[in-house]
Write a protein that holds these residues in place. Sequence first.
Motif, PDB file in Angstrom:
ATOM      1  N   ALA A 120       9.765  -0.778  -1.344  1.00  0.00           N
ATOM      2  CA  ALA A 120       8.950  -0.451  -2.522  1.00  0.00           C
ATOM      3  C   ALA A 120       9.772  -0.617  -3.799  1.00  0.00           C
ATOM      4  O   ALA A 120       9.285  -1.167  -4.793  1.00  0.00           O
ATOM      5  N   ARG A 121      11.032  -0.160  -3.772  1.00  0.00           N
ATOM      6  CA  ARG A 121      11.883  -0.258  -4.964  1.00  0.00           C
ATOM      7  C   ARG A 121      12.139  -1.722  -5.321  1.00  0.00           C
ATOM      8  O   ARG A 121      12.094  -2.107  -6.493  1.00  0.00           O
ATOM      9  N   ARG A 122      12.409  -2.549  -4.312  1.00  0.00           N
ATOM     10  CA  ARG A 122      12.658  -3.977  -4.574  1.00  0.00           C
ATOM     11  C   ARG A 122      11.442  -4.626  -5.232  1.00  0.00           C
ATOM     12  O   ARG A 122      11.569  -5.461  -6.114  1.00  0.00           O
ATOM     13  N   ALA A 123      10.255  -4.238  -4.781  1.00  0.00           N
ATOM     14  CA  ALA A 123       9.031  -4.862  -5.284  1.00  0.00           C
ATOM     15  C   ALA A 123       8.579  -4.281  -6.624  1.00  0.00           C
ATOM     16  O   ALA A 123       7.864  -4.930  -7.381  1.00  0.00           O
ATOM     17  N   SER A 124       9.020  -3.045  -6.941  1.00  0.00           N
ATOM     18  CA  SER A 124       8.483  -2.356  -8.127  1.00  0.00           C
ATOM     19  C   SER A 124       9.154  -2.785  -9.422  1.00  0.00           C
ATOM     20  O   SER A 124       8.641  -2.506 -10.507  1.00  0.00           O
ATOM     21  N   GLN A 125      10.314  -3.438  -9.321  1.00  0.00           N
ATOM     22  CA  GLN A 125      11.042  -3.935 -10.495  1.00  0.00           C
ATOM     23  C   GLN A 125      11.238  -2.840 -11.545  1.00  0.00           C
ATOM     24  O   GLN A 125      10.936  -3.014 -12.717  1.00  0.00           O
ATOM     25  N   GLY A 126      11.707  -1.691 -11.075  1.00  0.00           N
ATOM     26  CA  GLY A 126      12.060  -0.616 -12.002  1.00  0.00           C
ATOM     27  C   GLY A 126      10.947   0.357 -12.314  1.00  0.00           C
ATOM     28  O   GLY A 126      11.190   1.387 -12.947  1.00  0.00           O
ATOM     29  N   LYS A 127       9.714   0.056 -11.898  1.00  0.00           N
ATOM     30  CA  LYS A 127       8.605   0.997 -12.147  1.00  0.00           C
ATOM     31  C   LYS A 127       8.755   2.210 -11.233  1.00  0.00           C
ATOM     32  O   LYS A 127       9.267   2.088 -10.120  1.00  0.00           O
ATOM     33  N   ALA A 128       8.282   3.357 -11.705  1.00  0.00           N
ATOM     34  CA  ALA A 128       8.349   4.573 -10.891  1.00  0.00           C
ATOM     35  C   ALA A 128       7.473   4.419  -9.653  1.00  0.00           C
ATOM     36  O   ALA A 128       6.375   3.848  -9.715  1.00  0.00           O
ATOM     37  N   VAL A 162      -5.215  -0.093   2.766  1.00  0.00           N
ATOM     38  CA  VAL A 162      -3.873  -0.432   3.249  1.00  0.00           C
ATOM     39  C   VAL A 162      -2.863  -0.334   2.112  1.00  0.00           C
ATOM     40  O   VAL A 162      -3.209  -0.516   0.948  1.00  0.00           O
ATOM     41  N   TRP A 163      -1.601  -0.026   2.460  1.00  0.00           N
ATOM     42  CA  TRP A 163      -0.526  -0.017   1.467  1.00  0.00           C
ATOM     43  C   TRP A 163       0.802  -0.211   2.178  1.00  0.00           C
ATOM     44  O   TRP A 163       0.905  -0.067   3.388  1.00  0.00           O
ATOM     45  N   GLY A 164       1.825  -0.583   1.375  1.00  0.00           N
ATOM     46  CA  GLY A 164       3.156  -0.827   1.942  1.00  0.00           C
ATOM     47  C   GLY A 164       3.517  -2.296   1.922  1.00  0.00           C
ATOM     48  O   GLY A 164       3.062  -3.062   1.067  1.00  0.00           O
ATOM     49  N   SER A 165       4.342  -2.693   2.884  1.00  0.00           N
ATOM     50  CA  SER A 165       4.850  -4.062   2.932  1.00  0.00           C
ATOM     51  C   SER A 165       3.765  -5.047   3.370  1.00  0.00           C
ATOM     52  O   SER A 165       3.029  -4.796   4.321  1.00  0.00           O
ATOM     53  N   ASN A 166       3.714  -6.166   2.657  1.00  0.00           N
ATOM     54  CA  ASN A 166       2.756  -7.226   2.978  1.00  0.00           C
ATOM     55  C   ASN A 166       3.489  -8.521   3.314  1.00  0.00           C
ATOM     56  O   ASN A 166       2.973  -9.614   3.126  1.00  0.00           O
ATOM     57  N   LYS A 167       4.695  -8.375   3.840  1.00  0.00           N
ATOM     58  CA  LYS A 167       5.541  -9.552   4.079  1.00  0.00           C
ATOM     59  C   LYS A 167       4.867 -10.584   4.969  1.00  0.00           C
ATOM     60  O   LYS A 167       5.114 -11.781   4.858  1.00  0.00           O
ATOM     61  N   HIS A 168       4.012 -10.136   5.878  1.00  0.00           N
ATOM     62  CA  HIS A 168       3.378 -11.051   6.823  1.00  0.00           C
ATOM     63  C   HIS A 168       1.866 -11.147   6.636  1.00  0.00           C
ATOM     64  O   HIS A 168       1.137 -11.503   7.548  1.00  0.00           O
ATOM     65  N   GLY A 169       1.402 -10.793   5.427  1.00  0.00           N
ATOM     66  CA  GLY A 169      -0.022 -10.914   5.143  1.00  0.00           C
ATOM     67  C   GLY A 169      -0.872  -9.848   5.802  1.00  0.00           C
ATOM     68  O   GLY A 169      -2.096  -9.910   5.789  1.00  0.00           O
ATOM     69  N   GLN A 170      -0.214  -8.808   6.346  1.00  0.00           N
ATOM     70  CA  GLN A 170      -0.960  -7.797   7.103  1.00  0.00           C
ATOM     71  C   GLN A 170      -1.845  -6.916   6.224  1.00  0.00           C
ATOM     72  O   GLN A 170      -2.704  -6.209   6.737  1.00  0.00           O
ATOM     73  N   LEU A 171      -1.650  -6.978   4.895  1.00  0.00           N
ATOM     74  CA  LEU A 171      -2.463  -6.156   4.004  1.00  0.00           C
ATOM     75  C   LEU A 171      -3.543  -6.977   3.295  1.00  0.00           C
ATOM     76  O   LEU A 171      -4.224  -6.478   2.392  1.00  0.00           O
ATOM     77  N   VAL A 172      -3.710  -8.227   3.701  1.00  0.00           N
ATOM     78  CA  VAL A 172      -4.753  -9.108   3.154  1.00  0.00           C
ATOM     79  C   VAL A 172      -4.655  -9.138   1.624  1.00  0.00           C
ATOM     80  O   VAL A 172      -5.621  -8.887   0.911  1.00  0.00           O
ATOM     81  N   SER A 173      -3.466  -9.418   1.133  1.00  0.00           N
ATOM     82  CA  SER A 173      -3.210  -9.415  -0.305  1.00  0.00           C
ATOM     83  C   SER A 173      -2.219 -10.528  -0.615  1.00  0.00           C
ATOM     84  O   SER A 173      -1.553 -11.043   0.287  1.00  0.00           O
ATOM     85  N   ARG A 174      -2.127 -10.872  -1.886  1.00  0.00           N
ATOM     86  CA  ARG A 174      -1.115 -11.864  -2.285  1.00  0.00           C
ATOM     87  C   ARG A 174       0.155 -11.186  -2.797  1.00  0.00           C
ATOM     88  O   ARG A 174       1.149 -11.838  -3.070  1.00  0.00           O
ATOM     89  N   ASP A 175       0.117  -9.859  -2.925  1.00  0.00           N
ATOM     90  CA  ASP A 175       1.314  -9.123  -3.346  1.00  0.00           C
ATOM     91  C   ASP A 175       2.234  -8.908  -2.154  1.00  0.00           C
ATOM     92  O   ASP A 175       1.773  -8.709  -1.035  1.00  0.00           O
ATOM     93  N   ILE A 176       3.537  -8.894  -2.413  1.00  0.00           N
ATOM     94  CA  ILE A 176       4.508  -8.699  -1.326  1.00  0.00           C
ATOM     95  C   ILE A 176       4.561  -7.231  -0.901  1.00  0.00           C
ATOM     96  O   ILE A 176       4.920  -6.901   0.223  1.00  0.00           O
ATOM     97  N   PHE A 177       4.194  -6.315  -1.815  1.00  0.00           N
ATOM     98  CA  PHE A 177       4.195  -4.879  -1.508  1.00  0.00           C
ATOM     99  C   PHE A 177       3.092  -4.210  -2.317  1.00  0.00           C
ATOM    100  O   PHE A 177       2.945  -4.463  -3.507  1.00  0.00           O
ATOM    101  N   LEU A 178       2.315  -3.356  -1.656  1.00  0.00           N
ATOM    102  CA  LEU A 178       1.287  -2.563  -2.341  1.00  0.00           C
ATOM    103  C   LEU A 178       1.757  -1.114  -2.396  1.00  0.00           C
ATOM    104  O   LEU A 178       1.879  -0.461  -1.351  1.00  0.00           O
ATOM    105  N   ALA A 179       2.048  -0.636  -3.598  1.00  0.00           N
ATOM    106  CA  ALA A 179       2.575   0.730  -3.740  1.00  0.00           C
ATOM    107  C   ALA A 179       1.478   1.769  -3.571  1.00  0.00           C
ATOM    108  O   ALA A 179       1.757   2.925  -3.257  1.00  0.00           O
ATOM    109  N   GLU A 180       0.216   1.383  -3.780  1.00  0.00           N
ATOM    110  CA  GLU A 180      -0.900   2.317  -3.618  1.00  0.00           C
ATOM    111  C   GLU A 180      -1.972   1.690  -2.748  1.00  0.00           C
ATOM    112  O   GLU A 180      -2.039   0.457  -2.623  1.00  0.00           O
ATOM    113  N   PRO A 181      -2.820   2.521  -2.127  1.00  0.00           N
ATOM    114  CA  PRO A 181      -3.843   1.991  -1.216  1.00  0.00           C
ATOM    115  C   PRO A 181      -4.777   0.998  -1.902  1.00  0.00           C
ATOM    116  O   PRO A 181      -5.172   1.174  -3.062  1.00  0.00           O
TER     117      PRO A 181
END
Length: 333
Positions: free
Chosen positions: A174-182, A224-243
Amino acid sequence: MEPQLFAWGANSYGQLGLGHKEDVLVPQALKDVSCKCRDITSIAGGGGHSAVTTGTGQLFVCGGNKDGQLGLNHTEDVLHFTLCTALSGFCVKQVACGWDFTIILVGSGLVLSCGSNSFGQLGLPQISGPCLIPQKIESLKEKVVSVAAGLRHALAATDRGVVLQWGTGMASRARRASQGKALPLFLTAKEPCEVAGLEGVKVKTVAAGSYHSVSLTDEGHLYVWGSNKHGQLVSRDIFLAEPKKIDTQCFSHEKIGAVWSGWTHLVAQTEAGTVLTWGREDLGQLGRRAGHQSPESAQALGLCCNTPASVPCLNGASQIACGSEHNLAIVGK
């Protein structure tokens, strides 16, 4: 025919309950199970340990135990399914096994945990070292109806439909993907913390992958939320910090009735019985032919299969289970 319990696969900690630590290449029946197989209501596996629950609410465990994840008040590996006597006063309803810890839901709606707490995954901030006997998570004040365990995080859904998460296993990604955001508090909590972003929905079931979380609402929607490294969250983001709600269009607008998660893939069944899979597919864990996706969409996400697609031979399955990178299903009578 008397039901039997079979086990196979990796066995370096004795997690198959067969009395030895040799890997087993084909399913082998357990001869001396201390609980009657016809009494078993559910089975669960973790990083190197296994658990079964019975209709009378007993919990039997075996396998790796160096952090006390079997709840037997010692840290020796156990090669046969053994009754967890510390839970004798409780009726066990559900068990979830993480990498090196165990989460136990009992009939009254209480949740207990044991094993490693090095990432706060037990929800017991007062315990620093391993926990060898299941302890009540006292800060969970509400009645819980569903629990799940990821590699190093855990989830609970309450009877009010609120989702709580604890354990810091997802925080570094989450920290790697958030780029400094809380980060939302629930990603770094060491005791149950309400998951923000699910206000207004009632969750009835939770599931977890290695670094992601899933909730199924009573209206048949998936968040869904969390890591999307393998497309498991059906999103184009690499990490979803919130559902994030998965668009119902992905399921042909059918309501979802059940969901399961492997480490990096998901399986869902609609209320009409259709089974869909998505996420990592390099080991065949989606049950579809390789190359199902167009090269363009696969390239856009790296090596992901981020579109749920049905697996027709599984439609109408009565039971489904996901391992880390494999699945089992019972189809037909």
